[in-house]
Scaffold this motif. Structure first.
Motif, short mmCIF file in Angstrom:
data_model
loop_
_atom_site.label_atom_id
_atom_site.label_comp_id
_atom_site.label_asym_id
_atom_site.label_seq_id
_atom_site.Cartn_x
_atom_site.Cartn_y
_atom_site.Cartn_z
N ARG A 116 5.74 -1.71 -5.05
CA ARG A 116 6.37 -2.45 -6.14
C ARG A 116 7.38 -3.47 -5.61
O ARG A 116 7.53 -4.56 -6.16
CB ARG A 116 7.06 -1.48 -7.12
N GLU A 117 8.06 -3.10 -4.52
CA GLU A 117 9.04 -3.99 -3.93
C GLU A 117 8.38 -5.18 -3.24
O GLU A 117 8.97 -6.27 -3.14
CB GLU A 117 9.91 -3.22 -2.93
N HIS A 118 7.13 -4.98 -2.77
CA HIS A 118 6.41 -6.04 -2.05
C HIS A 118 5.03 -6.22 -2.69
O HIS A 118 4.02 -5.74 -2.17
CB HIS A 118 6.27 -5.67 -0.57
N PRO A 119 4.97 -6.90 -3.84
CA PRO A 119 3.72 -7.00 -4.60
C PRO A 119 2.60 -7.75 -3.90
O PRO A 119 1.44 -7.63 -4.30
CB PRO A 119 4.15 -7.73 -5.88
N ALA A 120 2.91 -8.53 -2.85
CA ALA A 120 1.86 -9.24 -2.12
C ALA A 120 1.14 -8.33 -1.12
O ALA A 120 0.17 -8.75 -0.48
CB ALA A 120 2.45 -10.44 -1.39
N LEU A 121 1.59 -7.09 -1.01
CA LEU A 121 1.03 -6.14 -0.04
C LEU A 121 0.00 -5.24 -0.72
O LEU A 121 0.21 -4.77 -1.83
CB LEU A 121 2.15 -5.28 0.56
N GLN A 122 -1.09 -4.98 -0.02
CA GLN A 122 -2.10 -4.02 -0.47
C GLN A 122 -2.08 -2.82 0.46
O GLN A 122 -2.16 -2.98 1.68
CB GLN A 122 -3.49 -4.65 -0.49
N LEU A 123 -1.98 -1.62 -0.11
CA LEU A 123 -1.97 -0.39 0.68
C LEU A 123 -3.31 0.33 0.56
O LEU A 123 -3.84 0.50 -0.53
CB LEU A 123 -0.85 0.55 0.21
N LYS A 124 -3.83 0.78 1.69
CA LYS A 124 -5.00 1.65 1.73
C LYS A 124 -4.56 2.96 2.38
O LYS A 124 -4.16 2.97 3.55
CB LYS A 124 -6.13 1.02 2.53
N ILE A 125 -4.59 4.05 1.61
CA ILE A 125 -4.01 5.31 2.07
C ILE A 125 -5.11 6.36 2.26
O ILE A 125 -5.87 6.63 1.34
CB ILE A 125 -2.96 5.82 1.07
N LEU A 126 -5.16 6.94 3.45
CA LEU A 126 -6.10 8.01 3.77
C LEU A 126 -5.35 9.32 3.86
O LEU A 126 -4.48 9.49 4.71
CB LEU A 126 -6.79 7.71 5.11
#
Length: 303
Positions: A116-126
């Motif tokens: 939420r703090e860095h909306p330009a970031l996409q996270l992929k979580i394993l």
């Protein structure tokens, strides 16, 4: 004259023990990696690797020279970062590997706030309890419990003083009684964890520097650490868990620490990266966010 590309390939080949894997990682042909290593060996006038059809290992000279090669690359990378113009790097895709229990019950909230703090970031979580190979698996960073002595990757400490604790739900303790001594544990239902066929049913606890080993009776076992935590909260038995995994359950009263005078195994938490070049602004900021959360929970642990 030494080539920077050759030096980089040497360090990666030493970490992966394979020219083929090094080539695949660098987007090259294996023959190109082999040529680069030969060129480096000719420049140094030493043999760096002992090669055979089935194995690749450093020679004694290669082992001596490896830390100097790593240091050289790190120094060059640090200098390169210093001369780069400032820019917002908190964007793009960040791939994360995290243990199931830790990820779902502690770090997921941190990841959500970070996104939420860095909306330009996409996270992929394993989420997985299997140990991720950060060199071969498609991840940028991994969170790992335990002592990490492997110098081939970059390790950033998060909770160096984390330990295991024995916990049970109030409902279980009301029904079965609370263990008062280590020997009492043997007669209780234990919830144990299994990985790669090994069941961790021997718990180590220390008091005043003396280690004690207790063989517990497995009432239920699972290869998923999150399942063990849920069973403990449901009152199915006693579990031996990392403080970080059960801290919020203890704080909110869903679980209680048993035999608190004993200290369990040390299980420091670390965030690791396969290469120093992946220590981007994004990774550093994520490390700070997770460490801040771990510090709070470490300070809340009952004395």
């Amino acid at each position: 004259m030494l080539r920077l590309e050759d030096l980089t390939l040497f360090v990666r080949a030493a970490a992966l023990n394979s020219f083929s894997d090094t080539a695949r990682e660098a987007g090259l042909q294996p023959a190109q990696v082999s040529t680069a290593i030969k060129r480096l060996e000719q420049s140094l006038n030493i043999r760096l690797f002992a090669r055979s059809t089935r194995s690749l290992r450093l020679t004694p000279e290669g082992e001596i020279w490896l830390p100097y090669a790593i240091s050289t690359l790190q120094t060059l990378e640090a200098g390169f970062e210093q001369i780069q113009p400032a820019r917002d790097e908190v964007r793009g895709v960040l791939q994360i590997a995290v243990p199931s229990d830790l990820g779902r019950n502690l770090l997921l909230a941190v990841f959500q706030a970070f996104r939420r703090e860095h909306p330009a970031l996409q996270l992929k979580i394993l989420f997985s309890d299997q140990v991720t190979d950060v060199f071969k698996d498609p991840v940028d960073v991994a969170f790992r419990y335990g002592n990490n002595d492997d110098a081939s990757y970059v390790a950033l400490p998060l909770a160096p003083h984390n330990h295991r604790v024995i916990v049970a739900a109030p409902s279980y303790l009301e029904r079965c009684g609370e263990p008062k001594t280590l020997s009492d544990l043997v007669s209780h239902d234990a919830l144990t964890y299994a990985i790669r066929g090994r069941v961790y049913d021997k718990w180590t606890l220390s008091l005043n520097g003396d280690a004690h080993h207790v063989a517990v009776k497995s009432a239920m076992m699972s290869d998923d650490a999150e399942v063990i935590r849920r069973l403990a909260v449901a009152g199915e038995g006693i579990a031996y868990k990392s403080w970080l995994d059960v801290s919020e359950d203890v704080i909110e009263g869903r679980l209680k620490i048993i035999l608190p005078q004993y200290q369990g195994d040390s299980v420091p938490l670390t965030m690791i990266c396969p290469h120093r070049k992946q220590l981007s602004a994004t990774v550093r900021l994520l490390h700070e966010a997770v460490k801040q959360r771990c510090d709070i929970l470490q300070n809340l642990r009952p004395a």
